[in-house]
Design an enzyme around this catalytic site. Structure first.
Site, PDB file in Angstrom:
ATOM      1  N   LEU A  66      31.458  35.603  39.793  1.00  0.00           N
ATOM      2  CA  LEU A  66      32.291  35.953  38.633  1.00  0.00           C
ATOM      3  C   LEU A  66      33.092  35.026  38.017  1.00  0.00           C
ATOM      4  CD1 LEU A  66      32.472  39.722  39.868  1.00  0.00           C
ATOM      5  CD2 LEU A  66      31.270  38.886  38.157  1.00  0.00           C
ATOM      6  N   LYS A 172      39.126  25.559  48.355  1.00  0.00           N
ATOM      7  CA  LYS A 172      38.374  25.341  46.986  1.00  0.00           C
ATOM      8  C   LYS A 172      39.399  25.147  45.788  1.00  0.00           C
ATOM      9  CE  LYS A 172      35.345  25.464  43.709  1.00  0.00           C
ATOM     10  NZ  LYS A 172      34.358  24.297  43.415  1.00  0.00           N
ATOM     11  N   LYS A 241      41.191  27.178  34.564  1.00  0.00           N
ATOM     12  CA  LYS A 241      41.523  28.137  35.224  1.00  0.00           C
ATOM     13  C   LYS A 241      41.789  27.571  36.729  1.00  0.00           C
ATOM     14  CE  LYS A 241      38.405  29.919  37.269  1.00  0.00           C
ATOM     15  NZ  LYS A 241      37.314  30.355  38.286  1.00  0.00           N
TER      16      LYS A 241
HETATM   17  P1  NAD Z   1      29.417  31.784  33.960  1.00  0.00           P
HETATM   18  O1  NAD Z   1      30.559  32.249  32.930  1.00  0.00           O
HETATM   19  O2  NAD Z   1      28.227  31.015  33.513  1.00  0.00           O
HETATM   20  O3  NAD Z   1      28.993  33.201  34.582  1.00  0.00           O
HETATM   21  C1  NAD Z   1      29.767  34.271  35.084  1.00  0.00           C
HETATM   22  C2  NAD Z   1      28.578  35.554  34.769  1.00  0.00           C
HETATM   23  O4  NAD Z   1      29.407  36.848  34.972  1.00  0.00           O
HETATM   24  C3  NAD Z   1      28.270  35.836  33.171  1.00  0.00           C
HETATM   25  O5  NAD Z   1      26.905  35.773  32.874  1.00  0.00           O
HETATM   26  C4  NAD Z   1      29.167  36.806  32.738  1.00  0.00           C
HETATM   27  O6  NAD Z   1      28.496  37.869  32.094  1.00  0.00           O
HETATM   28  C5  NAD Z   1      29.030  37.776  34.245  1.00  0.00           C
HETATM   29  N1  NAD Z   1      30.240  38.845  34.190  1.00  0.00           N
HETATM   30  C6  NAD Z   1      31.612  38.574  33.902  1.00  0.00           C
HETATM   31  N2  NAD Z   1      32.260  39.762  34.229  1.00  0.00           N
HETATM   32  C7  NAD Z   1      31.443  40.551  34.805  1.00  0.00           C
HETATM   33  C8  NAD Z   1      31.437  41.795  35.450  1.00  0.00           C
HETATM   34  N3  NAD Z   1      32.452  42.462  35.374  1.00  0.00           N
HETATM   35  N4  NAD Z   1      30.363  42.366  36.014  1.00  0.00           N
HETATM   36  C9  NAD Z   1      29.089  41.879  35.896  1.00  0.00           C
HETATM   37  N5  NAD Z   1      29.062  40.531  35.504  1.00  0.00           N
HETATM   38  C10 NAD Z   1      29.965  39.807  34.927  1.00  0.00           C
HETATM   39  O7  NAD Z   1      30.181  31.153  35.081  1.00  0.00           O
HETATM   40  P2  NAD Z   1      29.716  30.175  36.159  1.00  0.00           P
HETATM   41  O8  NAD Z   1      29.858  28.772  35.780  1.00  0.00           O
HETATM   42  O9  NAD Z   1      28.689  30.810  36.824  1.00  0.00           O
HETATM   43  O10 NAD Z   1      30.700  30.293  37.336  1.00  0.00           O
HETATM   44  C11 NAD Z   1      31.082  31.624  38.167  1.00  0.00           C
HETATM   45  C12 NAD Z   1      32.264  31.438  39.317  1.00  0.00           C
HETATM   46  O11 NAD Z   1      31.777  30.191  40.097  1.00  0.00           O
HETATM   47  C13 NAD Z   1      33.446  30.880  38.624  1.00  0.00           C
HETATM   48  O12 NAD Z   1      34.584  31.426  39.469  1.00  0.00           O
HETATM   49  C14 NAD Z   1      33.513  29.318  38.521  1.00  0.00           C
HETATM   50  O13 NAD Z   1      34.844  28.828  38.623  1.00  0.00           O
HETATM   51  C15 NAD Z   1      32.606  29.118  39.855  1.00  0.00           C
HETATM   52  N6  NAD Z   1      32.135  27.902  39.956  1.00  0.00           N
HETATM   53  C16 NAD Z   1      31.300  27.274  38.922  1.00  0.00           C
HETATM   54  C17 NAD Z   1      30.705  25.981  38.850  1.00  0.00           C
HETATM   55  C18 NAD Z   1      29.936  25.582  37.987  1.00  0.00           C
HETATM   56  O14 NAD Z   1      29.245  24.211  38.123  1.00  0.00           O
HETATM   57  N7  NAD Z   1      29.621  26.150  36.900  1.00  0.00           N
HETATM   58  C19 NAD Z   1      30.778  25.393  40.202  1.00  0.00           C
HETATM   59  C20 NAD Z   1      31.709  25.965  41.393  1.00  0.00           C
HETATM   60  C21 NAD Z   1      32.121  27.050  41.205  1.00  0.00           C
END
Ligand code: NAD
Length: 296
Positions: A66, A172, A241
């Site tokens: 999330l 992290k 964030k």
């Molecule tokens: P993203 O925005 O692509 O995906 C998040 C998903 O969560 C979205 O599809 C959204 O619709 C869904 N969502 C939001 N609230 C929700 C809820 N209450 N119930 C169900 N679904 C819900 O984000 P991401 O890039 O996949 O990142 C996810 C996490 O991983 C974040 O905390 C981010 O910091 C971390 N992260 C991301 C990356 C990256 O390269 N993208 C790398 C490492 C860590």
């Protein structure tokens, strides 16, 4: 019997994790608020579930991916959430980059219901999630980690158990504080060398053979910056964030970290010119718009 895995949050990272586990033979169901995310996951072998309660109550292990800590707390602790509907013995693996406090709060409340909670934030981007090669820094009790391991081993290439619940997010946040700093310091080094007549691509080769190398020189600049692709799949909003989480963590302990403070200020101020949905690597454009701008 195949382990039943649920994934809540099927975005850039969660969608890839769910697809990886489905490809490896796990029975994977997923929930997301976005219909587009559900359809994309379905096309990769994940069973889309539109009723969150049905998903929570029917799985052995639940992976969360999330945006922020507040979403994790809501999904875990609100009415109709995991605390009410999760079966006894359920393991929740939270891969969100969240806060140590939220992880500890959630873990303590779920524990009272016989549900285990592990914080296992990840690195490696959407590609790492989609190929099962990402790395995890894990905060967990030994016994819970051992139970989750058959699934974790199939969704990640490297797992470092850094301590008890909450420690994964501390690690992290420290990692992303460095990545945020390295992007800017590398942009400055390349800009300086370019002004002094050295080609950026050649400089990166030199840096990667020397002690100045980092994730920024080895991955970010070659893959997303110097080719002006800016398509890492990690947004400016999420990195801002994470930089804010690092500042909050050090402020809460009254630490004097001048370089980190400056980096936090630069990322915060970047919202003046860079929207939340821009690629996080675009931060380098504030160092040298001509060198790193998309149109050059
Ligand atoms: P993203 O925005 O692509 O995906 C998040 C998903 O969560 C979205 O599809 C959204 O619709 C869904 N969502 C939001 N609230 C929700 C809820 N209450 N119930 C169900 N679904 C819900 O984000 P991401 O890039 O996949 O990142 C996810 C996490 O991983 C974040 O905390 C981010 O910091 C971390 N992260 C991301 C990356 C990256 O390269 N993208 C790398 C490492 C860590």
């Amino acid at each position: 019997m195949a382990i039943k895995v649920g994934v809540i949050g099927l975005g850039n990272m969660g969608g890839g994790m769910a697809a990886t586990l489905a490809r490896k033979g796990f029975n994977v169901s997923g929930f997301d608020l976005s219909e587009a995310a559900l359809s994309a996951a379905e096309a990769k072998g994940v069973k889309p579930v539109r009723d969150r309660a049905a998903l929570i109550s029917s799985v052995d292990i639940l992976i969360l991916s999330l945006p922020k800590a507040q979403h994790v707390e809501a999904v875990c602790l609100s009415a109709g959430g995991i605390i009410e509907l999760g079966v006894e013995g359920l393991i929740v693996v939270d891969t969100t980059t969240s806060t140590p406090e939220a992880s500890r709060r959630v873990a303590a409340q779920l524990k009272a219901k016989g549900i285990a909670f592990i914080d296992a934030p990840v690195s490696g981007g959407p590609k790492g999630a989609a190929t099962g090669t990402m790395s995890m820094v894990i905060g967990a009790h030994e016994a819970d980690l051992a139970r989750a391991m058959p699934v974790l081993e199939n969704m990640s290439g490297v797992r470092i158990h850094v301590g008890d619940v909450g420690a994964g997010n501390v690690a992290k946040i420290a990692n992303n504080m460095l990545a945020a700093c390295h992007l800017i310091s590398t942009a400055e080094a390349i800009s300086m060398a370019a002004h002094a007549g050295v080609d950026p691509t050649k400089l990166i080769e030199g840096l990667n053979a020397g002690s100045g190398r980092s994730g920024a020189t080895q991955v970010m600049f070659p893959t997303w910056v110097l080719n002006k692709a800016y398509d890492s799949g990690f947004t400016m909003g999420l990195m801002r964030k994470d930089v804010g989480l690092a500042k909050d963590l050090s402020d809460a302990m009254d630490l004097d970290l001048p370089l980190s403070r400056k980096v936090a200020e630069l990322w915060k101020d970047s919202s003046e010119t860079l929207a939340d949905d821009e690629d996080f690597c675009a931060i380098v454009q504030r160092t040298n718009a001509k060198l790193y701008g998309r149109g050059e």
